[in-house]
Scaffold this motif. Structure first.
Motif, PDB file in Angstrom:
ATOM      1  N   ALA A  19       0.874  -0.982  -0.114  1.00  0.00           N
ATOM      2  CA  ALA A  19       0.017   0.049  -0.160  1.00  0.00           C
ATOM      3  C   ALA A  19       1.036   1.409   0.170  1.00  0.00           C
ATOM      4  O   ALA A  19       0.521   2.349  -0.801  1.00  0.00           O
ATOM      5  CB  ALA A  19      -0.962  -0.006   0.945  1.00  0.00           C
ATOM      6  N   HIS A  20       2.219   1.364   0.774  1.00  0.00           N
ATOM      7  CA  HIS A  20       2.912   2.348   0.798  1.00  0.00           C
ATOM      8  C   HIS A  20       3.552   2.460  -0.616  1.00  0.00           C
ATOM      9  O   HIS A  20       3.696   3.658  -0.915  1.00  0.00           O
ATOM     10  CB  HIS A  20       3.960   2.179   1.942  1.00  0.00           C
ATOM     11  N   ALA A  21       3.840   1.501  -1.169  1.00  0.00           N
ATOM     12  CA  ALA A  21       4.523   1.657  -2.467  1.00  0.00           C
ATOM     13  C   ALA A  21       3.688   2.159  -3.457  1.00  0.00           C
ATOM     14  O   ALA A  21       4.149   2.791  -4.384  1.00  0.00           O
ATOM     15  CB  ALA A  21       5.018   0.185  -3.004  1.00  0.00           C
ATOM     16  N   ALA A  22       2.410   1.754  -3.196  1.00  0.00           N
ATOM     17  CA  ALA A  22       1.482   2.451  -4.391  1.00  0.00           C
ATOM     18  C   ALA A  22       0.977   3.645  -4.112  1.00  0.00           C
ATOM     19  O   ALA A  22       0.214   4.395  -4.904  1.00  0.00           O
ATOM     20  CB  ALA A  22       0.239   1.446  -4.275  1.00  0.00           C
ATOM     21  N   ALA A  23       1.591   4.316  -2.760  1.00  0.00           N
ATOM     22  CA  ALA A  23       1.167   5.733  -2.619  1.00  0.00           C
ATOM     23  C   ALA A  23       1.811   6.846  -3.701  1.00  0.00           C
ATOM     24  O   ALA A  23       2.742   6.608  -4.009  1.00  0.00           O
ATOM     25  CB  ALA A  23       1.797   6.148  -1.156  1.00  0.00           C
ATOM     26  N   GLU A  24       1.215   7.884  -3.980  1.00  0.00           N
ATOM     27  CA  GLU A  24       1.790   8.850  -4.780  1.00  0.00           C
ATOM     28  C   GLU A  24       3.096   9.416  -4.232  1.00  0.00           C
ATOM     29  O   GLU A  24       3.128   9.833  -3.258  1.00  0.00           O
ATOM     30  CB  GLU A  24       0.515   9.832  -5.080  1.00  0.00           C
ATOM     31  N   GLU A  25       3.844  10.068  -5.258  1.00  0.00           N
ATOM     32  CA  GLU A  25       4.974  10.795  -4.877  1.00  0.00           C
ATOM     33  C   GLU A  25       4.506  12.308  -4.717  1.00  0.00           C
ATOM     34  O   GLU A  25       3.808  12.786  -5.345  1.00  0.00           O
ATOM     35  CB  GLU A  25       6.263  10.558  -5.778  1.00  0.00           C
ATOM     36  N   CYS A  26       5.305  12.817  -3.944  1.00  0.00           N
ATOM     37  CA  CYS A  26       5.029  14.216  -3.751  1.00  0.00           C
ATOM     38  C   CYS A  26       5.543  14.978  -4.958  1.00  0.00           C
ATOM     39  O   CYS A  26       6.597  14.957  -5.465  1.00  0.00           O
ATOM     40  CB  CYS A  26       5.820  14.787  -2.564  1.00  0.00           C
ATOM     41  N   PRO A  27       4.444  15.681  -5.558  1.00  0.00           N
ATOM     42  CA  PRO A  27       4.762  16.384  -6.790  1.00  0.00           C
ATOM     43  C   PRO A  27       5.514  17.807  -6.906  1.00  0.00           C
ATOM     44  O   PRO A  27       5.781  18.518  -7.631  1.00  0.00           O
ATOM     45  CB  PRO A  27       3.310  16.587  -7.616  1.00  0.00           C
ATOM     46  N   ALA A  28       5.875  18.218  -5.523  1.00  0.00           N
ATOM     47  CA  ALA A  28       6.583  19.481  -5.252  1.00  0.00           C
ATOM     48  C   ALA A  28       7.913  19.294  -5.807  1.00  0.00           C
ATOM     49  O   ALA A  28       8.438  18.159  -5.870  1.00  0.00           O
ATOM     50  CB  ALA A  28       6.405  19.886  -3.960  1.00  0.00           C
TER      51      ALA A  28
END
Length: 136
Positions: A19-28
């Motif tokens: 679930a953590h691996a599927a989390a989105e990367e921060c786009p900043a």
């Protein structure tokens, strides 16, 4: 029974890891507060701002500022359409978030409060957008 417990723990950890691996990367462009706030402000919707908030969170008191941006973004969808009683009810929901962790020390509790408030605003936004514009 003990063996089952030991076997279940790795399965839970693998599930959480996936679930953590599927989390989105921060786009900043960086993890600097100003860069994250800029991306939050440019988010095209409340729901998108909330996803960015989740991806860029600090897990500490800095999240208060991120949450405020998300609240404002979400409130743009519904706040002007609320009557006086509805505004009081909304304010009461926000206050419940503030009160929930008021007696806890540690910056992570400020983060929890910020997320709680942003989630309340997001729910109101979703409800308003689902209802559509009011008939005149």
């Amino acid at each position: 029974m003990l063996l089952r417990t030991y076997l279940a723990v790795p399965a839970v950890l693998l599930t959480l890891g996936a679930a953590h691996a599927a989390a989105e990367e921060c786009p900043a462009k960086s993890t600097q507060m100003d860069d994250i706030i800029a991306v939050l402000e440019k988010a095209p919707s409340c729901n998108r701002a909330m996803k960015i908030f989740g991806a860029c969170e600090y897990g500490a008191s800095g999240d208060v500022q991120f949450g405020e941006v998300v609240e404002k973004k979400c409130e743009a969808d519904f706040l002007s359409g609320l009557g006086a009683g509805q505004k009081r009810a909304y304010a009461h929901e926000l206050k419940r978030c503030d009160d929930k962790y008021a007696n806890e020390s540690g910056t992570m509790y400020r983060s929890f409060t910020a997320f709680c408030r942003a989630e309340v605003s997001q729910r109101h936004s979703q409800k308003a957008l689902k209802a559509g514009p009011k008939a005149r």
